[in-house]
Motif scaffolding. Sequence first.
Motif, PDB file in Angstrom:
ATOM      1  N   VAL A  31       0.755  -1.154  -0.132  1.00  0.00           N
ATOM      2  CA  VAL A  31       0.053  -0.085   0.097  1.00  0.00           C
ATOM      3  C   VAL A  31       1.095   1.340   0.118  1.00  0.00           C
ATOM      4  CG1 VAL A  31      -2.045   1.185   0.905  1.00  0.00           C
ATOM      5  CG2 VAL A  31      -1.552  -1.525   1.370  1.00  0.00           C
ATOM      6  N   MET A  32       0.533   2.266  -0.896  1.00  0.00           N
ATOM      7  CA  MET A  32       1.029   3.698  -0.809  1.00  0.00           C
ATOM      8  C   MET A  32       0.200   4.642  -0.816  1.00  0.00           C
ATOM      9  SD  MET A  32       4.269   3.148  -3.541  1.00  0.00           S
ATOM     10  CE  MET A  32       5.246   4.290  -2.873  1.00  0.00           C
ATOM     11  N   TYR A  33       0.471   5.656   0.003  1.00  0.00           N
ATOM     12  CA  TYR A  33      -0.486   6.490   0.308  1.00  0.00           C
ATOM     13  C   TYR A  33       0.175   8.010  -0.001  1.00  0.00           C
ATOM     14  CZ  TYR A  33      -2.118   3.139   3.955  1.00  0.00           C
ATOM     15  OH  TYR A  33      -2.452   2.205   4.385  1.00  0.00           O
ATOM     16  N   TRP A  34      -0.763   8.841  -0.468  1.00  0.00           N
ATOM     17  CA  TRP A  34      -0.199  10.550  -0.530  1.00  0.00           C
ATOM     18  C   TRP A  34      -1.211  11.370   0.271  1.00  0.00           C
ATOM     19  CZ3 TRP A  34       3.667  12.558  -2.838  1.00  0.00           C
ATOM     20  CH2 TRP A  34       4.439  11.889  -3.683  1.00  0.00           C
ATOM     21  N   TYR A  35      -0.743  12.049   1.206  1.00  0.00           N
ATOM     22  CA  TYR A  35      -1.333  12.915   2.105  1.00  0.00           C
ATOM     23  C   TYR A  35      -0.839  14.393   1.633  1.00  0.00           C
ATOM     24  CZ  TYR A  35      -2.306   9.235   5.337  1.00  0.00           C
ATOM     25  OH  TYR A  35      -2.588   8.109   5.953  1.00  0.00           O
ATOM     26  N   GLN A  36      -1.845  15.260   1.925  1.00  0.00           N
ATOM     27  CA  GLN A  36      -1.564  16.665   1.588  1.00  0.00           C
ATOM     28  C   GLN A  36      -1.602  17.417   3.110  1.00  0.00           C
ATOM     29  OE1 GLN A  36      -4.778  19.622   0.884  1.00  0.00           O
ATOM     30  NE2 GLN A  36      -3.553  20.223  -1.015  1.00  0.00           N
ATOM     31  N   GLN A  37      -0.597  18.074   3.458  1.00  0.00           N
ATOM     32  CA  GLN A  37      -0.490  18.474   4.959  1.00  0.00           C
ATOM     33  C   GLN A  37      -0.085  20.106   4.725  1.00  0.00           C
ATOM     34  OE1 GLN A  37       2.597  17.370   7.631  1.00  0.00           O
ATOM     35  NE2 GLN A  37       1.532  17.747   9.141  1.00  0.00           N
ATOM     36  N   LYS A  38      -1.189  20.930   5.006  1.00  0.00           N
ATOM     37  CA  LYS A  38      -1.021  22.414   5.104  1.00  0.00           C
ATOM     38  C   LYS A  38      -0.542  22.822   6.563  1.00  0.00           C
ATOM     39  CE  LYS A  38      -3.909  23.154   1.592  1.00  0.00           C
ATOM     40  NZ  LYS A  38      -5.281  24.247   0.864  1.00  0.00           N
ATOM     41  N   GLY A  82      -3.307  25.601  -8.034  1.00  0.00           N
ATOM     42  CA  GLY A  82      -3.461  26.895  -7.380  1.00  0.00           C
ATOM     43  C   GLY A  82      -2.753  26.899  -6.244  1.00  0.00           C
ATOM     44  N   LEU A  83      -2.996  28.322  -6.008  1.00  0.00           N
ATOM     45  CA  LEU A  83      -2.459  28.827  -4.813  1.00  0.00           C
ATOM     46  C   LEU A  83      -2.698  28.079  -3.637  1.00  0.00           C
ATOM     47  CD1 LEU A  83      -2.546  32.712  -5.382  1.00  0.00           C
ATOM     48  CD2 LEU A  83      -0.378  31.124  -5.973  1.00  0.00           C
ATOM     49  N   GLY A  84      -3.963  27.554  -3.471  1.00  0.00           N
ATOM     50  CA  GLY A  84      -4.140  26.685  -2.275  1.00  0.00           C
ATOM     51  C   GLY A  84      -3.764  25.176  -2.271  1.00  0.00           C
ATOM     52  N   ASP A  85      -2.937  24.801  -3.376  1.00  0.00           N
ATOM     53  CA  ASP A  85      -2.255  23.628  -3.068  1.00  0.00           C
ATOM     54  C   ASP A  85      -1.016  23.681  -2.884  1.00  0.00           C
ATOM     55  OD1 ASP A  85      -3.924  22.872  -6.646  1.00  0.00           O
ATOM     56  OD2 ASP A  85      -4.781  22.584  -4.442  1.00  0.00           O
ATOM     57  N   ALA A  86      -0.473  24.781  -2.301  1.00  0.00           N
ATOM     58  CA  ALA A  86       0.771  24.972  -1.752  1.00  0.00           C
ATOM     59  C   ALA A  86       0.796  24.459  -0.424  1.00  0.00           C
ATOM     60  CB  ALA A  86       1.209  26.333  -1.447  1.00  0.00           C
ATOM     61  N   ALA A  87       1.581  23.360  -0.186  1.00  0.00           N
ATOM     62  CA  ALA A  87       1.459  22.308   1.022  1.00  0.00           C
ATOM     63  C   ALA A  87       2.576  21.437   1.136  1.00  0.00           C
ATOM     64  CB  ALA A  87       0.011  21.569   1.136  1.00  0.00           C
ATOM     65  N   MET A  88       2.943  20.726   2.290  1.00  0.00           N
ATOM     66  CA  MET A  88       3.819  19.653   2.203  1.00  0.00           C
ATOM     67  C   MET A  88       2.794  18.406   1.730  1.00  0.00           C
ATOM     68  SD  MET A  88       6.586  18.378   3.096  1.00  0.00           S
ATOM     69  CE  MET A  88       7.528  19.252   4.501  1.00  0.00           C
ATOM     70  N   PHE A 107       6.447   6.959   6.602  1.00  0.00           N
ATOM     71  CA  PHE A 107       6.305   8.069   5.869  1.00  0.00           C
ATOM     72  C   PHE A 107       7.613   8.475   5.168  1.00  0.00           C
ATOM     73  CE2 PHE A 107       2.214   9.886   6.877  1.00  0.00           C
ATOM     74  CZ  PHE A 107       1.663   9.079   7.788  1.00  0.00           C
ATOM     75  N   GLY A 108       7.657   9.231   4.209  1.00  0.00           N
ATOM     76  CA  GLY A 108       8.835   9.719   3.480  1.00  0.00           C
ATOM     77  C   GLY A 108       8.885  11.171   4.254  1.00  0.00           C
ATOM     78  N   ASP A 109      10.187  11.877   3.932  1.00  0.00           N
ATOM     79  CA  ASP A 109      10.250  12.997   4.266  1.00  0.00           C
ATOM     80  C   ASP A 109       9.238  14.319   3.756  1.00  0.00           C
ATOM     81  OD1 ASP A 109      13.839  12.698   4.564  1.00  0.00           O
ATOM     82  OD2 ASP A 109      12.588  12.208   5.765  1.00  0.00           O
ATOM     83  N   GLY A 110       8.584  14.020   2.722  1.00  0.00           N
ATOM     84  CA  GLY A 110       7.767  14.885   2.119  1.00  0.00           C
ATOM     85  C   GLY A 110       8.402  15.860   1.198  1.00  0.00           C
ATOM     86  N   THR A 111       7.550  16.369   0.282  1.00  0.00           N
ATOM     87  CA  THR A 111       8.047  17.559  -0.464  1.00  0.00           C
ATOM     88  C   THR A 111       7.052  18.622  -0.230  1.00  0.00           C
ATOM     89  OG1 THR A 111       8.429  15.762  -2.408  1.00  0.00           O
ATOM     90  CG2 THR A 111       7.883  17.967  -2.970  1.00  0.00           C
ATOM     91  N   ARG A 112       7.830  19.546  -0.020  1.00  0.00           N
ATOM     92  CA  ARG A 112       7.160  21.053   0.239  1.00  0.00           C
ATOM     93  C   ARG A 112       6.929  21.577  -1.382  1.00  0.00           C
ATOM     94  NH1 ARG A 112       5.785  23.682   4.193  1.00  0.00           N
ATOM     95  NH2 ARG A 112       6.999  22.417   5.598  1.00  0.00           N
ATOM     96  N   LEU A 113       5.764  21.817  -1.640  1.00  0.00           N
ATOM     97  CA  LEU A 113       5.210  22.432  -3.014  1.00  0.00           C
ATOM     98  C   LEU A 113       4.966  23.984  -2.595  1.00  0.00           C
ATOM     99  CD1 LEU A 113       4.763  21.877  -5.845  1.00  0.00           C
ATOM    100  CD2 LEU A 113       2.367  21.535  -5.263  1.00  0.00           C
ATOM    101  N   SER A 114       5.617  24.870  -3.427  1.00  0.00           N
ATOM    102  CA  SER A 114       5.076  25.917  -3.593  1.00  0.00           C
ATOM    103  C   SER A 114       4.786  26.597  -4.690  1.00  0.00           C
ATOM    104  CB  SER A 114       6.676  27.037  -3.142  1.00  0.00           C
ATOM    105  OG  SER A 114       7.130  26.629  -1.973  1.00  0.00           O
ATOM    106  N   ILE A 115       3.990  27.704  -4.711  1.00  0.00           N
ATOM    107  CA  ILE A 115       3.251  27.963  -5.988  1.00  0.00           C
ATOM    108  C   ILE A 115       3.329  29.433  -6.138  1.00  0.00           C
ATOM    109  CG2 ILE A 115       0.999  27.871  -7.426  1.00  0.00           C
ATOM    110  CD1 ILE A 115       1.991  25.147  -6.295  1.00  0.00           C
ATOM    111  N   LEU A 116       4.038  29.779  -7.276  1.00  0.00           N
ATOM    112  CA  LEU A 116       4.262  31.158  -7.632  1.00  0.00           C
ATOM    113  C   LEU A 116       3.130  31.916  -8.455  1.00  0.00           C
ATOM    114  CD1 LEU A 116       8.027  30.941  -8.465  1.00  0.00           C
ATOM    115  CD2 LEU A 116       6.795  31.392  -6.312  1.00  0.00           C
TER     116      LEU A 116
END
Lengths: 116, 113
Positions: A31-38, A82-88, A107-116
Amino acid sequence: DAMVIQNPRYQVTQFGKPVTLSCSQTLNHNVMYWYQQKSSQAPKLLFHYYDKDFNNEADTPDNFQSRRPNTSFCFLDIRSPGLGDAAMYLCATSRDLLGDSNQPQHFGDGTRLSIL
Amino acid sequence: AQTVTQSQPEMSVQEAETVTLSCTYDTSENNYYLFWYKQPPSRQMILVIRQEAYKQQNATENRFSVNFQKAAKSFSLKISDSQLGDTAMYFCASLSGNTPLVFGKGTRLSVIA
């Protein structure tokens, strides 16, 4: 040694420009999961794969897609960020669906996503 | 549906002291598991301790222990001899059946020297 590897650690993209986040695992978990964490919030599950079976959470926007080409890799595609998708974004694995065992998620270390 | 509630957004504790983080949950399942996860700043989330609902004995892992009150649906985490490295977000989580983990909103713990 890292068992759940997310690349990159930091990702910057432009508003509306598709972006792909990657996750790989060396645990051979089903099993592999994807989470969004603001910021300062709990992780929110977007979807998970049990082997090749894709399970989407009901409130996950259509803008988010996922691919799992093999056991080791899983990708998160954001089609038009979108701007609201900026998150870990956190990737996690477990040997089985957790109700079948008491194996924890890794868990992995995460990817922090920034939206310009 | 499962819910997990952490009523303490932030807490602080002096180094070497003991602190307790609260968590309550709600589930209609008879068999379920409870977890505490730790997420240090800019680092990965790791499992601290877990509890099977069918076990009455409280789980312990070195300086970490839980107070599991099944009737009250309470699952608090006690950290003894707090260390600076314990500074992190702590998430309580539950799962049952084939549903993925349900997390609480987290408690930010600061250990002060």
